[in-house]
Design an enzyme around this catalytic site. Sequence first.
Site, PDB file in Angstrom:
ATOM      1  N   SER A 156       0.852  -1.188   0.000  1.00 37.64           N
ATOM      2  CA  SER A 156       0.000   0.000   0.000  1.00 37.64           C
ATOM      3  C   SER A 156       0.885   1.234   0.000  1.00 37.64           C
ATOM      4  O   SER A 156       2.052   1.184   0.422  1.00 37.64           O
ATOM      5  CB  SER A 156      -0.890   0.012   1.251  1.00 37.64           C
ATOM      6  OG  SER A 156      -1.545   1.253   1.415  1.00 37.64           O
ATOM      7  N   TYR A 169      -2.338   0.476  10.473  1.00 38.51           N
ATOM      8  CA  TYR A 169      -2.209   0.030   9.083  1.00 38.51           C
ATOM      9  C   TYR A 169      -0.820   0.349   8.559  1.00 38.51           C
ATOM     10  O   TYR A 169      -0.202  -0.467   7.869  1.00 38.51           O
ATOM     11  CB  TYR A 169      -3.291   0.701   8.240  1.00 38.51           C
ATOM     12  CG  TYR A 169      -3.428   0.133   6.850  1.00 38.51           C
ATOM     13  CD1 TYR A 169      -3.600  -1.233   6.643  1.00 38.51           C
ATOM     14  CD2 TYR A 169      -3.418   0.965   5.732  1.00 38.51           C
ATOM     15  CE1 TYR A 169      -3.742  -1.753   5.364  1.00 38.51           C
ATOM     16  CE2 TYR A 169      -3.561   0.464   4.454  1.00 38.51           C
ATOM     17  CZ  TYR A 169      -3.719  -0.895   4.271  1.00 38.51           C
ATOM     18  OH  TYR A 169      -3.866  -1.399   2.999  1.00 38.51           O
TER      19      TYR A 169
END
Length: 270
Positions: A156, A169
């Site tokens: 990501s 995250y």
Amino acid sequence: MLVSVSTMSPDTNAGERTVPSHAGEIAVVTGASTGIGEAATRRLCADGWTVYAVARRAERLDALARETGAIAAPCDITSEAEVTALRDRVLGEQGRIDALLNISGGARGTDWVADAKDEDWEWMYRVNVLGTMRITRAFLPALRANGQGTVLNLTSLASQRGYEGGGGYNAAKFAQHGLTEALRLEEAEHNVRVVEVAPGLVHTPEFSLMRLGGDAEAAARVYAGVREPLTAEDVAEVCAFAVNLPHHVNLDLVTVKPVAQAAIHKLLRE
């Protein structure tokens, strides 16, 4: 043999690209029940791969298999026993694996570190890091034996830059990025190609919905006013391109963002 395949989803007017047929080559794609994993499964099947579609939700995999010809392979990648069973099934049925695409992952919560919930952080670490490690570890001997194996890890933009409310995250994806870099160094002598694809804002049916605890209105606001966020098909196209390239070509790290997302902290909204 060369085959022509559409570069985009069927409802676009995009052109076609020609890629070598991958008939007879075996891919395992995790996270295949939705979003990027599902789109990657569709793309690789169209390119001629035999694809084992891996996720926990068996009924979705069965539907995908009927539509695409993929092989439904229900598995929880956080379970060592289920990962071992998946490996034994794939190698027992095919005798080989050519590519492992670790698409499965996810986020939970947007709490700042001061308010972090242990259970959210632990879930993100299990899925994004330990799940990737377990399934990669399971298939590495076969990928080495192949002589031209490929591992693709979907990370990501959050693996490259921290942001407020993203601590958990960020931590998981930074760890997955580090795992990927180490794996590339360790497996070079075995001719295992290791690719990392790091998407920015992608509008998929479930990512933000799951992250925000099922709050549909809050999830919609993530994408509100953003001109053309990425789609699952956009990212799947990049993943397929990477694994379809001749094996000596390695896309170490591909960062993919919509034009409206100039940086993780700069997202244009109309």
